[in-house]
Design a protein around this motif. Structure first.
Motif, short mmCIF file in Angstrom:
data_model
loop_
_atom_site.label_atom_id
_atom_site.label_comp_id
_atom_site.label_asym_id
_atom_site.label_seq_id
_atom_site.Cartn_x
_atom_site.Cartn_y
_atom_site.Cartn_z
N CYS A 104 49.63 35.52 46.39
CA CYS A 104 49.84 36.52 45.33
C CYS A 104 50.85 37.56 45.78
O CYS A 104 51.72 37.99 45.01
CB CYS A 104 48.50 37.15 44.96
SG CYS A 104 48.58 38.13 43.44
N HIS A 105 50.79 37.95 47.04
CA HIS A 105 51.75 38.91 47.59
C HIS A 105 53.15 38.29 47.60
O HIS A 105 54.13 38.99 47.32
CB HIS A 105 51.30 39.32 49.00
CG HIS A 105 52.16 40.36 49.62
ND1 HIS A 105 52.24 41.65 49.13
CD2 HIS A 105 53.01 40.31 50.67
CE1 HIS A 105 53.10 42.34 49.86
NE2 HIS A 105 53.57 41.55 50.81
N ASP A 117 39.40 36.04 45.55
CA ASP A 117 39.40 37.38 46.14
C ASP A 117 39.12 37.38 47.64
O ASP A 117 39.64 38.21 48.37
CB ASP A 117 38.38 38.27 45.44
CG ASP A 117 38.85 38.71 44.06
OD1 ASP A 117 40.08 38.71 43.83
OD2 ASP A 117 38.01 39.06 43.23
N ARG A 163 45.38 35.61 48.61
CA ARG A 163 45.97 36.96 48.63
C ARG A 163 47.40 36.91 49.15
O ARG A 163 48.28 37.59 48.64
CB ARG A 163 45.10 37.90 49.46
CG ARG A 163 43.84 38.31 48.70
CD ARG A 163 43.04 39.34 49.47
NE ARG A 163 42.09 38.59 50.30
CZ ARG A 163 41.87 38.81 51.58
NH1 ARG A 163 42.48 39.77 52.21
NH2 ARG A 163 41.00 38.07 52.24
N ILE A 183 43.50 34.28 40.79
CA ILE A 183 44.07 35.52 41.34
C ILE A 183 45.48 35.78 40.79
O ILE A 183 45.84 36.92 40.52
CB ILE A 183 44.02 35.52 42.88
CG1 ILE A 183 44.05 36.96 43.40
CG2 ILE A 183 45.12 34.70 43.50
CD1 ILE A 183 43.68 37.08 44.86
#
Length: 92
Positions: free
Chosen positions: A85-86, A76, A82, A33
């Motif tokens: 990644c943020h 994902d 997630r 990711i």
């Protein structure tokens, strides 16, 4: 944060199948990711058990328990991937 960051992914050993070892199988989704977002990811083992840390520009920006990451996959569907990644996108 620049669009393409160099992310150092530090990971510790964890117990599975009765042995404590450095394993990268739970990091696959996280690495995927981050790479798909355009970042360069460098994996670095370190001694803290059960830990994953993301470092950008000399600052720790994210930490989680490696055992809570999904095994394999593209990251994902993993909320921790997630979230990480943020955190990289917000880092400066």
């Amino acid at each position: 944060m620049p669009l393409y960051a160099k992310v150092f992914l530090y990971y510790g050993p964890y117990e599975a199948a009765g042995t404590v070892e450095y394993r990268q199988s739970r990091l696959q989704g996280l690495k995927t990711i981050l790479t798909n977002a355009g970042h360069v990811v460098e994996l670095r083992p370190f001694k803290d058990w059960n830990v994953v840390e993301l470092w950008v520009n000399g600052e720790k920006i994210y930490k989680c328990d490696i055992r809570k990451l999904d095994y394999g996959g593209d990251g994902d569907l993993d909320p921790l991937c997630r979230e990480a990644c943020h955190a990289v996108a917000k880092a400066y």
